[in-house]
Design a protein around this motif. Structure first.
Motif, PDB file in Angstrom:
ATOM      1  N   ASP A  43     -15.418  -3.432 -11.447  1.00 36.88           N
ATOM      2  CA  ASP A  43     -15.961  -4.467 -10.731  1.00 36.88           C
ATOM      3  C   ASP A  43     -15.067  -5.463 -10.745  1.00 36.88           C
ATOM      4  OD1 ASP A  43     -17.912  -2.716  -9.928  1.00 36.88           O
ATOM      5  OD2 ASP A  43     -19.375  -3.609 -11.414  1.00 36.88           O
ATOM      6  N   THR A  44     -14.520  -5.799 -11.614  1.00 36.71           N
ATOM      7  CA  THR A  44     -13.730  -7.045 -11.593  1.00 36.71           C
ATOM      8  C   THR A  44     -12.086  -6.803 -11.034  1.00 36.71           C
ATOM      9  OG1 THR A  44     -14.169  -8.037 -13.931  1.00 36.71           O
ATOM     10  CG2 THR A  44     -12.001  -8.275 -13.392  1.00 36.71           C
ATOM     11  N   VAL A  45     -11.760  -5.569 -11.212  1.00 35.98           N
ATOM     12  CA  VAL A  45     -10.306  -5.177 -10.458  1.00 35.98           C
ATOM     13  C   VAL A  45     -10.730  -4.957  -9.055  1.00 35.98           C
ATOM     14  CG1 VAL A  45      -8.543  -3.291 -10.461  1.00 35.98           C
ATOM     15  CG2 VAL A  45      -9.591  -4.155 -12.772  1.00 35.98           C
ATOM     16  N   LEU A  46     -11.869  -4.315  -8.746  1.00 36.46           N
ATOM     17  CA  LEU A  46     -12.088  -4.297  -6.961  1.00 36.46           C
ATOM     18  C   LEU A  46     -12.390  -5.772  -6.524  1.00 36.46           C
ATOM     19  CD1 LEU A  46     -14.631  -1.291  -7.488  1.00 36.46           C
ATOM     20  CD2 LEU A  46     -12.467  -1.386  -5.919  1.00 36.46           C
ATOM     21  N   ARG A  47     -12.915  -6.393  -7.100  1.00 33.62           N
ATOM     22  CA  ARG A  47     -13.020  -7.902  -6.581  1.00 33.62           C
ATOM     23  C   ARG A  47     -11.672  -8.575  -6.307  1.00 33.62           C
ATOM     24  NH1 ARG A  47     -17.644  -8.353 -10.164  1.00 33.62           N
ATOM     25  NH2 ARG A  47     -16.300  -9.530 -11.559  1.00 33.62           N
ATOM     26  N   GLU A  48     -10.910  -8.311  -7.275  1.00 38.20           N
ATOM     27  CA  GLU A  48      -9.449  -8.737  -6.973  1.00 38.20           C
ATOM     28  C   GLU A  48      -8.569  -7.891  -5.792  1.00 38.20           C
ATOM     29  OE1 GLU A  48      -7.053 -11.912  -7.834  1.00 38.20           O
ATOM     30  OE2 GLU A  48      -8.670 -11.440  -9.213  1.00 38.20           O
ATOM     31  N   HIS A  62       1.723  -2.912  -0.088  1.00 42.57           N
ATOM     32  CA  HIS A  62       1.853  -3.130  -1.608  1.00 42.57           C
ATOM     33  C   HIS A  62       0.770  -3.947  -2.271  1.00 42.57           C
ATOM     34  CE1 HIS A  62       6.076  -1.922  -1.121  1.00 42.57           C
ATOM     35  NE2 HIS A  62       6.236  -2.801  -0.155  1.00 42.57           N
ATOM     36  N   HIS A  63      -0.481  -3.448  -1.744  1.00 40.79           N
ATOM     37  CA  HIS A  63      -1.569  -3.738  -2.560  1.00 40.79           C
ATOM     38  C   HIS A  63      -1.850  -3.851  -3.820  1.00 40.79           C
ATOM     39  CE1 HIS A  63      -3.773  -2.998   1.767  1.00 40.79           C
ATOM     40  NE2 HIS A  63      -3.470  -4.212   1.489  1.00 40.79           N
ATOM     41  N   GLN A  69      -0.017  -7.997 -10.206  1.00 37.38           N
ATOM     42  CA  GLN A  69       0.482  -9.495 -10.414  1.00 37.38           C
ATOM     43  C   GLN A  69      -0.282 -10.491 -10.768  1.00 37.38           C
ATOM     44  OE1 GLN A  69       3.028 -10.055  -7.043  1.00 37.38           O
ATOM     45  NE2 GLN A  69       4.388  -8.476  -7.294  1.00 37.38           N
ATOM     46  N   ARG A  70      -1.607 -10.291 -10.247  1.00 29.30           N
ATOM     47  CA  ARG A  70      -2.737 -11.293 -10.208  1.00 29.30           C
ATOM     48  C   ARG A  70      -3.457 -11.122 -11.429  1.00 29.30           C
ATOM     49  NH1 ARG A  70      -3.444 -12.243  -4.048  1.00 29.30           N
ATOM     50  NH2 ARG A  70      -5.631 -12.842  -4.515  1.00 29.30           N
ATOM     51  N   LEU A  71      -3.269  -9.775 -12.234  1.00 38.09           N
ATOM     52  CA  LEU A  71      -4.352  -9.620 -13.283  1.00 38.09           C
ATOM     53  C   LEU A  71      -3.700 -10.315 -14.568  1.00 38.09           C
ATOM     54  CD1 LEU A  71      -5.148  -5.640 -12.673  1.00 38.09           C
ATOM     55  CD2 LEU A  71      -6.606  -7.983 -11.825  1.00 38.09           C
ATOM     56  N   PRO A  72      -4.561 -10.638 -15.386  1.00 37.60           N
ATOM     57  CA  PRO A  72      -4.170 -11.316 -16.808  1.00 37.60           C
ATOM     58  C   PRO A  72      -3.079 -10.452 -17.708  1.00 37.60           C
ATOM     59  CG  PRO A  72      -6.354 -10.694 -17.051  1.00 37.60           C
ATOM     60  CD  PRO A  72      -6.193 -10.386 -15.664  1.00 37.60           C
ATOM     61  N   ASN A  80       3.310   0.860 -18.532  1.00 31.74           N
ATOM     62  CA  ASN A  80       4.209   0.699 -17.487  1.00 31.74           C
ATOM     63  C   ASN A  80       3.730   0.461 -16.308  1.00 31.74           C
ATOM     64  OD1 ASN A  80       6.042   1.330 -15.431  1.00 31.74           O
ATOM     65  ND2 ASN A  80       7.264   2.720 -16.782  1.00 31.74           N
ATOM     66  N   PRO A  81       3.656  -0.825 -15.740  1.00 30.46           N
ATOM     67  CA  PRO A  81       2.872  -1.020 -14.409  1.00 30.46           C
ATOM     68  C   PRO A  81       3.211   0.085 -13.247  1.00 30.46           C
ATOM     69  CG  PRO A  81       3.999  -3.046 -15.246  1.00 30.46           C
ATOM     70  CD  PRO A  81       4.557  -1.635 -15.993  1.00 30.46           C
ATOM     71  N   SER A  82       4.500   0.703 -13.217  1.00 30.83           N
ATOM     72  CA  SER A  82       4.725   1.473 -11.947  1.00 30.83           C
ATOM     73  C   SER A  82       3.815   2.736 -12.101  1.00 30.83           C
ATOM     74  CB  SER A  82       5.993   1.838 -12.147  1.00 30.83           C
ATOM     75  OG  SER A  82       6.552   2.693 -13.011  1.00 30.83           O
ATOM     76  N   LEU A  83       3.443   3.268 -13.511  1.00 30.38           N
ATOM     77  CA  LEU A  83       2.461   4.416 -13.688  1.00 30.38           C
ATOM     78  C   LEU A  83       1.160   4.072 -13.471  1.00 30.38           C
ATOM     79  CD1 LEU A  83       4.305   5.750 -16.801  1.00 30.38           C
ATOM     80  CD2 LEU A  83       4.679   6.346 -14.420  1.00 30.38           C
TER      81      LEU A  83
END
Length: 240
Positions: A43-48, A62-63, A69-72, A80-83
């Protein structure tokens, strides 16, 4: 009243439930990212993610990069962010492949209208390939006159500019008085075609837009395509 010879349709929340599909596909994407190791609740990620889409628009490419980039930083610790992004994108597209379907009453009415000799087309706002893909995946492309599928990016004109609808009239080679437009957004789908002399039907089942305070008066208000079928039969005498 002039005889009706053609009907033009919006795509999103008119031919299928864009709003419900997007909500489900985005949740599946977020859950896939969490399975890949993202350390936050869905739910936290969906709100962001909703905030990213609101700021950058639904057609932005590039959503998920912006989302991360906005997450802690601790949410991505050791990852690995790309994965993580790829997991979300694959899940979103898997949902699209499996679940993108028209409303159940759409194809039967389109088939009956074609059998009755009506010209059918689309006037839609969005990226060319993305909107065309929807028609292909919805398996509705066969019902429409190919040259009367007008996509805003492809022609360089965006809703609510009436010139977008005028382009469709030229492709159909019909006067505005013989064409009906069907859409869910009063500002984009009702007022502009009416300004050219077309008739316009507001289909309200998506419940995303409201007439209140707009001053816009559709020629017809229908709940769904069965309601539209009734209008076409009883008002215009079309055998559907």
């Amino acid at each position: 009243m002039s005889a009706l010879r053609a009907i033009l349709f919006d795509i999103d929340d008119t031919l299928f439930s864009t709003t419900e599909f997007a909500r489900h596909a985005r949740r599946n994407a977020v859950e896939a990212m969490i399975e890949r190791g993202l350390k936050l609740d869905a739910d936290t990620v969906l709100r962001e993610l909703d905030e990213v889409i609101s700021e950058f628009g639904s057609n932005y490419a590039h959503h998920y990069e912006k989302l991360l980039q906005r997450l802690p930083p601790e949410a991505l610790a050791g990852l690995n962010p790309s994965l993580v992004i790829s997991a979300g994108i694959v899940s979103y597209h898997d949902t699209k492949f499996q679940e993108l379907k028209p409303f159940a009453d759409v194809a039967p009415l389109l088939a009956d209208l074609r059998a009755a000799g009506m010209h059918l087309g689309v006037v839609t706002h969005g990226w060319t390939v993305k909107q065309a893909e929807k028609l292909v995946r919805l398996r509705l492309l066969r019902f429409f006159d190919p040259l009367a599928v007008i996509i805003s990016e492809q022609v360089g004109i965006s809703k609510p500019n009436p010139k977008l609808y005028a382009k469709a009239l030229r492709e159909l080679d019909l006067p505005a008085s013989e064409v009906l437009y069907v859409g869910d957004n009063p500002t984009h789908d009702i007022a502009p075609p009416q300004s050219l002399g077309m008739r316009a039907a507001w289909i309200k089942r998506a419940a995303k837009h409201d007439l209140a305070g707009t001053g816009i008066q559709p020629d017809h208000v229908v709940e769904d395509f069965e309601g539209l079928r009734t209008v076409l039969r009883e008002v215009y005498g079309i055998a559907v």
